[in-house]
Design a protein around this motif. Structure first.
Motif, PDB file in Angstrom:
ATOM      1  N   GLY A 111       8.587  19.112  12.459  1.00 42.85           N
ATOM      2  CA  GLY A 111       8.537  17.547  12.144  1.00 42.85           C
ATOM      3  C   GLY A 111       9.651  16.780  11.832  1.00 42.85           C
ATOM      4  N   ALA A 112      11.015  17.584  12.274  1.00 40.69           N
ATOM      5  CA  ALA A 112      12.559  16.722  12.015  1.00 40.69           C
ATOM      6  C   ALA A 112      11.828  15.490  13.050  1.00 40.69           C
ATOM      7  N   ILE A 113      10.952  16.392  14.772  1.00 38.68           N
ATOM      8  CA  ILE A 113      11.301  15.383  15.955  1.00 38.68           C
ATOM      9  C   ILE A 113      10.467  13.896  15.986  1.00 38.68           C
ATOM     10  N   PRO A 114       9.369  13.636  15.039  1.00 34.93           N
ATOM     11  CA  PRO A 114       8.915  12.692  14.744  1.00 34.93           C
ATOM     12  C   PRO A 114       9.729  11.636  13.304  1.00 34.93           C
ATOM     13  N   GLY A 115      10.110  13.068  12.986  1.00 39.83           N
ATOM     14  CA  GLY A 115      11.510  13.035  11.385  1.00 39.83           C
ATOM     15  C   GLY A 115      12.036  11.385  11.683  1.00 39.83           C
ATOM     16  N   VAL A 116      12.213  11.903  12.190  1.00 43.58           N
ATOM     17  CA  VAL A 116      13.653  11.409  12.844  1.00 43.58           C
ATOM     18  C   VAL A 116      13.546   9.633  13.090  1.00 43.58           C
ATOM     19  N   LEU A 117      12.041   9.402  13.873  1.00 47.82           N
ATOM     20  CA  LEU A 117      11.845   7.784  14.933  1.00 47.82           C
ATOM     21  C   LEU A 117      11.685   7.135  12.946  1.00 47.82           C
ATOM     22  N   ILE A 118      10.590   8.159  12.101  1.00 46.55           N
ATOM     23  CA  ILE A 118      10.147   7.663  10.548  1.00 46.55           C
ATOM     24  C   ILE A 118      11.620   7.109  10.395  1.00 46.55           C
ATOM     25  N   THR A 119      12.290   8.015   9.496  1.00 48.42           N
ATOM     26  CA  THR A 119      13.982   8.111   8.901  1.00 48.42           C
ATOM     27  C   THR A 119      14.471   6.347   9.618  1.00 48.42           C
ATOM     28  N   LEU A 120      14.334   6.181  11.551  1.00 48.88           N
ATOM     29  CA  LEU A 120      15.028   5.223  12.062  1.00 48.88           C
ATOM     30  C   LEU A 120      14.403   3.417  10.842  1.00 48.88           C
ATOM     31  N   GLY A 159      -0.952   2.917   9.572  1.00 47.19           N
ATOM     32  CA  GLY A 159      -0.218   4.023   7.591  1.00 47.19           C
ATOM     33  C   GLY A 159      -1.097   4.918   8.076  1.00 47.19           C
ATOM     34  N   ASN A 160      -2.447   5.744   8.130  1.00 42.21           N
ATOM     35  CA  ASN A 160      -3.123   6.898   7.864  1.00 42.21           C
ATOM     36  C   ASN A 160      -2.481   7.772   9.041  1.00 42.21           C
ATOM     37  N   LEU A 161      -1.934   6.857  10.547  1.00 43.57           N
ATOM     38  CA  LEU A 161      -1.758   7.763  10.760  1.00 43.57           C
ATOM     39  C   LEU A 161       0.001   8.870  11.016  1.00 43.57           C
ATOM     40  N   LEU A 162       0.750   7.779  10.452  1.00 39.14           N
ATOM     41  CA  LEU A 162       2.014   7.759   9.751  1.00 39.14           C
ATOM     42  C   LEU A 162       1.833   8.993   8.865  1.00 39.14           C
ATOM     43  N   ASP A 163       1.529   8.832   8.087  1.00 40.67           N
ATOM     44  CA  ASP A 163       0.966   9.599   6.485  1.00 40.67           C
ATOM     45  C   ASP A 163       0.563  10.967   6.701  1.00 40.67           C
ATOM     46  N   GLY A 164       0.000  11.095   7.847  1.00 40.19           N
ATOM     47  CA  GLY A 164      -0.965  12.465   7.939  1.00 40.19           C
ATOM     48  C   GLY A 164       0.089  12.549   9.006  1.00 40.19           C
ATOM     49  N   ILE A 165       1.002  12.790   9.582  1.00 39.65           N
ATOM     50  CA  ILE A 165       1.723  13.602  10.845  1.00 39.65           C
ATOM     51  C   ILE A 165       2.745  13.771   9.562  1.00 39.65           C
ATOM     52  N   VAL A 166       3.161  13.043   8.552  1.00 38.48           N
ATOM     53  CA  VAL A 166       4.541  14.396   7.985  1.00 38.48           C
ATOM     54  C   VAL A 166       3.310  14.847   6.495  1.00 38.48           C
ATOM     55  N   LEU A 167       2.948  14.649   6.500  1.00 41.36           N
ATOM     56  CA  LEU A 167       1.521  16.219   5.895  1.00 41.36           C
ATOM     57  C   LEU A 167       1.408  16.789   5.927  1.00 41.36           C
ATOM     58  N   ARG A 182       0.806  -1.261   0.201  1.00 45.22           N
ATOM     59  CA  ARG A 182      -0.436  -0.040   0.435  1.00 45.22           C
ATOM     60  C   ARG A 182       0.792   1.373  -0.337  1.00 45.22           C
ATOM     61  N   ARG A 183       0.554   2.608  -0.686  1.00 44.42           N
ATOM     62  CA  ARG A 183       1.564   3.777  -0.938  1.00 44.42           C
ATOM     63  C   ARG A 183       0.999   4.133   0.511  1.00 44.42           C
ATOM     64  N   SER A 184       2.009   4.076   1.529  1.00 44.27           N
ATOM     65  CA  SER A 184       1.792   4.740   2.869  1.00 44.27           C
ATOM     66  C   SER A 184       2.864   4.300   3.734  1.00 44.27           C
ATOM     67  N   LEU A 185       3.373   5.261   4.361  1.00 42.37           N
ATOM     68  CA  LEU A 185       4.375   4.978   5.203  1.00 42.37           C
ATOM     69  C   LEU A 185       4.482   3.762   5.512  1.00 42.37           C
ATOM     70  N   GLY A 186       3.337   3.275   6.211  1.00 39.19           N
ATOM     71  CA  GLY A 186       3.167   2.436   7.325  1.00 39.19           C
ATOM     72  C   GLY A 186       3.578   0.761   6.421  1.00 39.19           C
ATOM     73  N   GLN A 235       1.052  -3.752  10.283  1.00 39.82           N
ATOM     74  CA  GLN A 235       0.689  -2.885   9.523  1.00 39.82           C
ATOM     75  C   GLN A 235      -0.953  -2.772   9.885  1.00 39.82           C
ATOM     76  N   LYS A 236      -1.304  -1.369  10.379  1.00 37.14           N
ATOM     77  CA  LYS A 236      -2.801  -1.940  10.240  1.00 37.14           C
ATOM     78  C   LYS A 236      -3.067  -0.590   9.412  1.00 37.14           C
ATOM     79  N   LEU A 237      -4.870  -0.076   8.764  1.00 38.57           N
ATOM     80  CA  LEU A 237      -5.199   0.931   8.551  1.00 38.57           C
ATOM     81  C   LEU A 237      -4.670   1.937   8.697  1.00 38.57           C
ATOM     82  N   ALA A 238      -4.991   2.270  10.521  1.00 41.16           N
ATOM     83  CA  ALA A 238      -5.365   3.947  11.141  1.00 41.16           C
ATOM     84  C   ALA A 238      -3.620   3.796  11.359  1.00 41.16           C
TER      85      ALA A 238
END
Length: 540
Positions: free
Chosen positions: A477-486, A185-193, A166-170, A180-183
């Protein structure tokens, strides 16, 4: 539209923008910027080691991916290429750098030559400091930027492009072993967007100011009542047009023109400028980058936000990690049809070398002119970082012609960058193939609403202020960004442990535009990657 929660991902950020802008208009702008700066400094002080560690791991993991799974063809064995190799290089450069590289390539070395990294024991304004100034800028705008974006390109290219997740960070986090859960993935995408769209709005307003100022300076005219509004409309319309088109059509053509014009511009500046100083010092800076890389990367590792690394390296890393998921996804779209090794070479490594070339030429020009009397450095606090390159060009032959080329490059690079971001956002929110009529209709409707909101938000900033407040908020966004990059680092590392044959699953082609099938794609991706845990008992 088939998924209201996904549609909300591009609506909620504008409500956040409205809240930030309302706070600015109510007189809380200074307090808001102070609070966001305090939060950034706190994050650097607490997690500076994490930023630097993830940045170093990104380099290692990307190189490992090229070695271990470089033969994997993005999109499957028979996938056609969307862009030619030259277009891939052009898209990889323009979509990653925007207009920032043009001005910071000349501006950032001035900061470092006057205030060099203390760990190296280099005296300010010395010959060594002039070499080190470009070395540090190579690290920030060359290696770290393109490696961070390339990491997400690899993750998305394999997980969503080849394994059809699925086209998602999830979907990327699935590869790191998180269910993976749909919600989720949507949460991660929402934070980034939220943070990416805030950054895009601020970047659009800043680009309008910069491009308008350049145009007025060249023409010698005064600012008219609707000048900035006209520039804003032109940039928004062009960016949305490029974002709505397939990445191999108008966007690839614009990127190709941008790259050719950039190379001509750099050649002219090199010929008219200090050739020996630019080339000799620039090549010496490359050697120093290899020699002093550990010290440059980890200077002030435990010294908090007040140390040199906190002010520069971690700040840059945070910015790249904020944008990396969306830029990386856009690059993964251009990577289709190439092997992973070739895609990384065209979309990451060569654009990285082009960024270094910009710093070598433009940074060398600014340093050479400034070392005479320091007037460029003296003007930067008053006129901004953009002034370093503009003042340097004024010292060359035919300055108006060179500044006209710079103006055209600024427009082309910004609309290519913004168009690629919009293209990625629309494909994440409305998944599906570009040829599907229903998907095209939904994207156009969303683009119309989104484009109006995008332009209106930037118009508010231009006419009523608040660019600094919105840009400062987006940097959170750099604060959650480092965790997503990890998470992306772990995902790509696990992909590297997977046999390349497992990354070519023989699955039936499913129309990705049907959102109901997206969850099943995630299961297939997770099953393939899950075989790493138990080679003999894994699922095929």
């Amino acid at each position: 539209m088939h998924s209201p929660p996904r549609m909300a991902l591009v609506v909620i950020p504008f409500f956040v923008f409205a809240g930030v802008w309302w706070a600015f208009r109510r007189g809380f702008g200074a307090s808001l910027m102070n609070w966001t700066e305090w939060a950034r400094e706190w994050a650097v002080g607490m997690f500076g080691w994490l930023y630097l560690g993830v940045g170093a791991l990104s380099i290692f993991v990307l190189l490992l991916a090229m070695i271990c799974i470089g033969s994997v063809r993005i999109g499957g064995a028979g996938a056609p290429a969307r862009v030619t190799p030259f277009e891939a290089i052009a898209v990889g450069f323009a979509a990653s750098t925007s207009i920032g590289i043009l001005f910071w390539a000349a501006g950032e070395p001035l900061f470092h030559v006057h205030r060099p990294p203390p760990s190296l024991g280099v005296r300010a304004l010395s010959r060594e400091a002039q070499i080190m100034a470009r070395t540090v800028t190579y690290l920030h705008w060359g290696i770290l930027m393109h490696i961070t974006f390339g990491l997400f390109m690899v993750a998305f290219a394999i997980v969503t492009g080849t394994l059809r997740g699925r086209r998602s960070l999830g979907s990327v986090i699935v590869s790191a072993g998180v269910r993976q859960k749909l919600a989720w993935g949507n949460l991660l995408d929402g934070i980034v967007l939220i943070f990416v769209i805030l950054a895009l709005i601020a970047a659009l307003a800043s680009a309008v100011v910069s491009i308008t100022a350049q145009g007025l300076a060249i023409s010698g005219t005064k600012l008219g009542g609707g000048t900035m509004t006209g520039v804003l409309i032109a940039l928004v319309f062009t960016s949305i047009f490029l974002g709505a088109r397939p990445i191999g059509s108008s966007m690839a053509m614009t990127a190709r023109v941008s790259l050719v014009l950039l190379l001509v511009f750099l050649l002219l500046v090199f010929i008219l400028g200090p050739r020996g100083y630019a080339l000799g010092g620039g090549l010496k800076s490359l050697w120093w980058l290899l020699r002093y890389f550990p010290s440059l990367m980890f200077d002030g590792f435990l010294q908090g936000s007040g140390a040199w690394a906190g002010r520069w390296t971690i700040t840059h890393l945070g910015g790249w990690m904020l944008l990396a998921p969306i830029v990386g996804y856009a690059l993964s779209r251009a990577a289709r049809g190439y092997s992973l090794a070739n895609a990384t070479f065209y979309l990451v490594i060569i654009p990285m070398l082009l960024s270094i070339l910009c710093i070598l030429v433009l940074g060398g020009l600014a340093l050479n002119i400034d070392r005479v009397d320091g007037r460029i450095w003296a003007a930067v606090p008053r006129l901004g970082t953009d002034s370093a390159l503009l003042m340097s060009l004024n010292e060359l032959w035919a300055p108006k012609f060179l500044r006209t080329m710079l103006l055209i490059l600024s427009v082309l690079f910004f609309v290519t960058f913004a168009g690629s971001m919009i293209h990625a956002i629309m494909h994440i929110v409305v998944p599906g193939e570009d040829s599907n009529r229903r998907v095209i209709t939904e994207r156009r409707a969303l683009l119309l609403i989104w484009g109006l909101a995008f332009g209106f938000a930037a118009w508010c900033l231009l006419h009523y202020g608040g660019i600094g407040a919105v840009a400062s908020t987006s940097r959170l966004g750099a604060i959650p960004g480092v965790l997503i990059t990890l998470g992306a680092v772990l995902a790509v590392f696990r992909l590297c442990l997977t046999s390349p044959g497992k990354l070519h699953p023989h699955v039936e082609e499913v129309d990705a535009s049907d959102y109901r099938h997206q969850k099943s794609f995630d299961v297939k991706a997770a099953d393939v990657i899950g075989t790493v845990k138990g080679r003999g008992r894994g699922k095929s």
